[in-house]
Design a protein around this motif. Structure first.
Motif, PDB file in Angstrom:
ATOM      1  N   LYS A  23      46.554  31.068  49.529  1.00 26.02           N
ATOM      2  CA  LYS A  23      45.799  32.148  50.166  1.00 26.02           C
ATOM      3  C   LYS A  23      44.381  31.666  50.471  1.00 26.02           C
ATOM      4  O   LYS A  23      43.727  31.078  49.617  1.00 26.02           O
ATOM      5  CB  LYS A  23      45.752  33.325  49.183  1.00 26.02           C
ATOM      6  CG  LYS A  23      45.071  34.563  49.712  1.00 26.02           C
ATOM      7  CD  LYS A  23      46.028  35.414  50.513  1.00 26.02           C
ATOM      8  CE  LYS A  23      45.358  36.702  50.969  1.00 26.02           C
ATOM      9  NZ  LYS A  23      44.333  36.499  52.003  1.00 26.02           N
TER      10      LYS A  23
ATOM     11  N   ILE B  77      35.767  37.681  37.966  1.00 19.71           N
ATOM     12  CA  ILE B  77      34.446  37.433  38.554  1.00 19.71           C
ATOM     13  C   ILE B  77      34.221  38.488  39.634  1.00 19.71           C
ATOM     14  O   ILE B  77      35.090  38.724  40.472  1.00 19.71           O
ATOM     15  CB  ILE B  77      34.375  36.009  39.153  1.00 19.71           C
ATOM     16  CG1 ILE B  77      34.441  34.971  38.035  1.00 19.71           C
ATOM     17  CG2 ILE B  77      33.093  35.842  39.984  1.00 19.71           C
ATOM     18  CD1 ILE B  77      34.418  33.530  38.504  1.00 19.71           C
TER      19      ILE B  77
ATOM     20  N   ARG C  32      36.209  38.175  43.185  1.00 16.42           N
ATOM     21  CA  ARG C  32      35.754  39.181  44.155  1.00 16.42           C
ATOM     22  C   ARG C  32      36.166  40.591  43.717  1.00 16.42           C
ATOM     23  O   ARG C  32      36.590  41.406  44.525  1.00 16.42           O
ATOM     24  CB  ARG C  32      36.286  38.867  45.556  1.00 16.42           C
ATOM     25  CG  ARG C  32      36.072  37.417  45.943  1.00 16.42           C
ATOM     26  CD  ARG C  32      36.289  37.186  47.401  1.00 16.42           C
ATOM     27  NE  ARG C  32      35.272  37.911  48.168  1.00 16.42           N
ATOM     28  CZ  ARG C  32      35.050  37.722  49.470  1.00 16.42           C
ATOM     29  NH1 ARG C  32      35.766  36.860  50.137  1.00 16.42           N
ATOM     30  NH2 ARG C  32      34.114  38.393  50.086  1.00 16.42           N
TER      31      ARG C  32
ATOM     32  N   VAL D  21      39.988  33.295  48.935  1.00 13.68           N
ATOM     33  CA  VAL D  21      39.990  33.804  47.559  1.00 13.68           C
ATOM     34  C   VAL D  21      38.871  33.194  46.704  1.00 13.68           C
ATOM     35  O   VAL D  21      38.664  33.610  45.573  1.00 13.68           O
ATOM     36  CB  VAL D  21      41.351  33.584  46.854  1.00 13.68           C
ATOM     37  CG1 VAL D  21      42.417  34.516  47.404  1.00 13.68           C
ATOM     38  CG2 VAL D  21      41.795  32.133  46.943  1.00 13.68           C
ATOM     39  N   GLY D  22      38.187  32.188  47.258  1.00 13.95           N
ATOM     40  CA  GLY D  22      37.070  31.593  46.529  1.00 13.95           C
ATOM     41  C   GLY D  22      37.323  30.198  45.990  1.00 13.95           C
ATOM     42  O   GLY D  22      36.584  29.733  45.114  1.00 13.95           O
ATOM     43  N   LYS D  23      38.316  29.494  46.520  1.00 15.48           N
ATOM     44  CA  LYS D  23      38.594  28.125  46.039  1.00 15.48           C
ATOM     45  C   LYS D  23      37.375  27.223  46.210  1.00 15.48           C
ATOM     46  O   LYS D  23      36.920  26.593  45.254  1.00 15.48           O
ATOM     47  CB  LYS D  23      39.777  27.507  46.817  1.00 15.48           C
ATOM     48  CG  LYS D  23      41.098  28.182  46.592  1.00 15.48           C
ATOM     49  CD  LYS D  23      42.216  27.459  47.324  1.00 15.48           C
ATOM     50  CE  LYS D  23      42.100  27.555  48.836  1.00 15.48           C
ATOM     51  NZ  LYS D  23      42.320  28.914  49.368  1.00 15.48           N
ATOM     52  N   SER D  24      36.856  27.156  47.440  1.00 15.43           N
ATOM     53  CA  SER D  24      35.745  26.235  47.696  1.00 15.43           C
ATOM     54  C   SER D  24      34.494  26.662  46.939  1.00 15.43           C
ATOM     55  O   SER D  24      33.787  25.832  46.354  1.00 15.43           O
ATOM     56  CB  SER D  24      35.446  26.176  49.202  1.00 15.43           C
ATOM     57  OG  SER D  24      36.599  25.782  49.904  1.00 15.43           O
TER      58      SER D  24
ATOM     59  N   GLN E 287      27.606  34.062  48.629  1.00 13.68           N
ATOM     60  CA  GLN E 287      27.667  33.519  49.991  1.00 13.68           C
ATOM     61  C   GLN E 287      26.652  32.384  50.174  1.00 13.68           C
ATOM     62  O   GLN E 287      26.741  31.644  51.142  1.00 13.68           O
ATOM     63  CB  GLN E 287      27.360  34.613  51.029  1.00 13.68           C
ATOM     64  CG  GLN E 287      28.010  35.958  50.738  1.00 13.68           C
ATOM     65  CD  GLN E 287      29.344  36.145  51.442  1.00 13.68           C
ATOM     66  OE1 GLN E 287      29.601  35.496  52.441  1.00 13.68           O
ATOM     67  NE2 GLN E 287      30.190  37.011  50.923  1.00 13.68           N
TER      68      GLN E 287
HETATM   69  N1  LIG Z   1      32.748  36.456  43.881  1.00  8.65           N
HETATM   70  C1  LIG Z   1      32.439  36.495  45.187  1.00  8.65           C
HETATM   71  N2  LIG Z   1      31.636  37.483  45.670  1.00  8.65           N
HETATM   72  C2  LIG Z   1      31.334  37.539  46.980  1.00  8.65           C
HETATM   73  N3  LIG Z   1      31.740  36.669  47.906  1.00  8.65           N
HETATM   74  C3  LIG Z   1      32.544  35.663  47.486  1.00  8.65           C
HETATM   75  C4  LIG Z   1      32.932  35.511  46.125  1.00  8.65           C
HETATM   76  N4  LIG Z   1      33.720  34.411  46.032  1.00  8.65           N
HETATM   77  C5  LIG Z   1      33.821  33.909  47.276  1.00  8.65           C
HETATM   78  N5  LIG Z   1      33.124  34.650  48.150  1.00  8.65           N
HETATM   79  C6  LIG Z   1      33.000  34.476  49.605  1.00  8.65           C
HETATM   80  O1  LIG Z   1      34.294  34.590  50.172  1.00  8.65           O
HETATM   81  C7  LIG Z   1      34.436  33.737  51.277  1.00  8.65           C
HETATM   82  C8  LIG Z   1      35.645  32.841  51.058  1.00  8.65           C
HETATM   83  O2  LIG Z   1      35.381  32.000  49.951  1.00  8.65           O
HETATM   84  P1  LIG Z   1      35.888  30.488  49.934  1.00  8.65           P
HETATM   85  O3  LIG Z   1      35.378  29.887  48.688  1.00  8.65           O
HETATM   86  O4  LIG Z   1      35.539  29.827  51.224  1.00  8.65           O
HETATM   87  O5  LIG Z   1      37.447  30.742  49.857  1.00  8.65           O
HETATM   88  P2  LIG Z   1      38.656  29.687  50.058  1.00  8.65           P
HETATM   89  O6  LIG Z   1      38.107  28.312  49.847  1.00  8.65           O
HETATM   90  O7  LIG Z   1      39.669  30.101  49.052  1.00  8.65           O
HETATM   91  O8  LIG Z   1      39.153  29.907  51.466  1.00  8.65           O
HETATM   92  C9  LIG Z   1      33.128  32.960  51.392  1.00  8.65           C
HETATM   93  O9  LIG Z   1      32.341  33.571  52.372  1.00  8.65           O
HETATM   94  C10 LIG Z   1      32.495  33.116  50.013  1.00  8.65           C
HETATM   95  O10 LIG Z   1      31.091  33.101  50.094  1.00  8.65           O
END
Ligand SMILES: Nc1ncnc2c1ncn2[C@@H]1O[C@H](COP(=O)(O)OP(=O)(O)O)[C@@H](O)[C@H]1O
Ligand SMILES: [Mg+2]
Length: 205
Positions: free
Chosen positions: A9, A171, A144, A12-15, A178
């Motif tokens: 997916k 979390i 998130r 979800v915050g992987k990166s 961001q």
């Molecule tokens: N805990 C959080 N609260 C708010 N925004 C978040 C959180 N974790 C991730 N994001 C935001 O969600 C978006 C997707 O995160 P990202 O790390 O790029 O996901 P993935 O690598 O899984 O595609 C980014 O804009 C990031 O800043």
């Protein structure tokens, strides 16, 4: 040790959590860390390149790499005992190049959200991973999470996921996520992620 941030997916915050965890390992635990950005979007790598222009001092190296280079990377890093290698991959389980990755990593950190679609993808991802490598540890991070939302499925989802691995504390959704970078983690974010990262560190690293 090789740690993969994975989930098929997106968003979800992987990166994001890969960078924050790398910061945590190197800053809090003084570990040698290297990050390989294996997502074609290169979100981590590009961010670091942009920040380097501003002459920020890096805590650790961030390299761009393709998933099919995994075996080469594995051979290089596996005899460096003190090095922690972090991989960020897009994660689609349809990509056959990911098979050696799933087989070769020591730990998978899998951020997810409690919505139906995210949970379904997360379970599919975990099933594929465990079929390929039943010894690998998976840690699920609910990410998130909105404080004003009641997550009706939380307990049942955690129960299903616990068949595949450990589920950490959640979390929360915060706007300051961001703006994270690979040079330092702001105090406000550190407060949120440190307890979760401590639990992973103490159990698996
Ligand atoms: N805990 C959080 N609260 C708010 N925004 C978040 C959180 N974790 C991730 N994001 C935001 O969600 C978006 C997707 O995160 P990202 O790390 O790029 O996901 P993935 O690598 O899984 O595609 C980014 O804009 C990031 O800043
Ligand atoms: Mg990503």
């Amino acid at each position: 040790m090789i740690i993969l941030f994975g989930n098929q997916k997106g968003g979800v915050g992987k990166s994001t959590l890969a960078v924050l965890f790398a910061n945590y390992l190197s800053f809090v635990h003084n570990k040698d860390v290297i990050v390989f950005d294996m997502d074609n979007q290169r979100s981590i790598y590009n961010k670091v390149q942009a920040a380097k222009v501003l002459e920020n001092v890096q805590l650790y190296e961030v390299e761009a790499a393709n998933v099919d280079q995994f075996n080469t990377i594995h051979a290089i890093v596996s005899d460096k005992e003190n090095l922690i290698t972090i991989l960020d991959v897009a994660g689609s389980i349809e990509n056959d190049n990911l098979i050696p990755v799933f087989k070769g990593v020591d730990l998978i950190i899998c951020p997810f959200a409690y919505d139906e679609y995210s949970v379904g993808s997360t379970i599919d991802f975990s099933e594929v991973v465990k079929t390929l490598n039943n010894k690998v540890n998976i840690v699920f991070i609910p990410n998130r999470i909105k404080t004003n939302v009641k997550y009706e499925t939380l307990e049942s989802v955690n129960k299903v996921l616990s068949n595949f691995g450990a589920v950490t504390n959640p979390i929360s959704e915060r706007i300051d996520f961001q703006r994270i970078n690979s040079f330092e983690t702001p105090h406000t974010i550190r407060q949120v992620v440190t307890p979760v990262f401590d639990s992973i560190f103490n159990q698996f690293i």
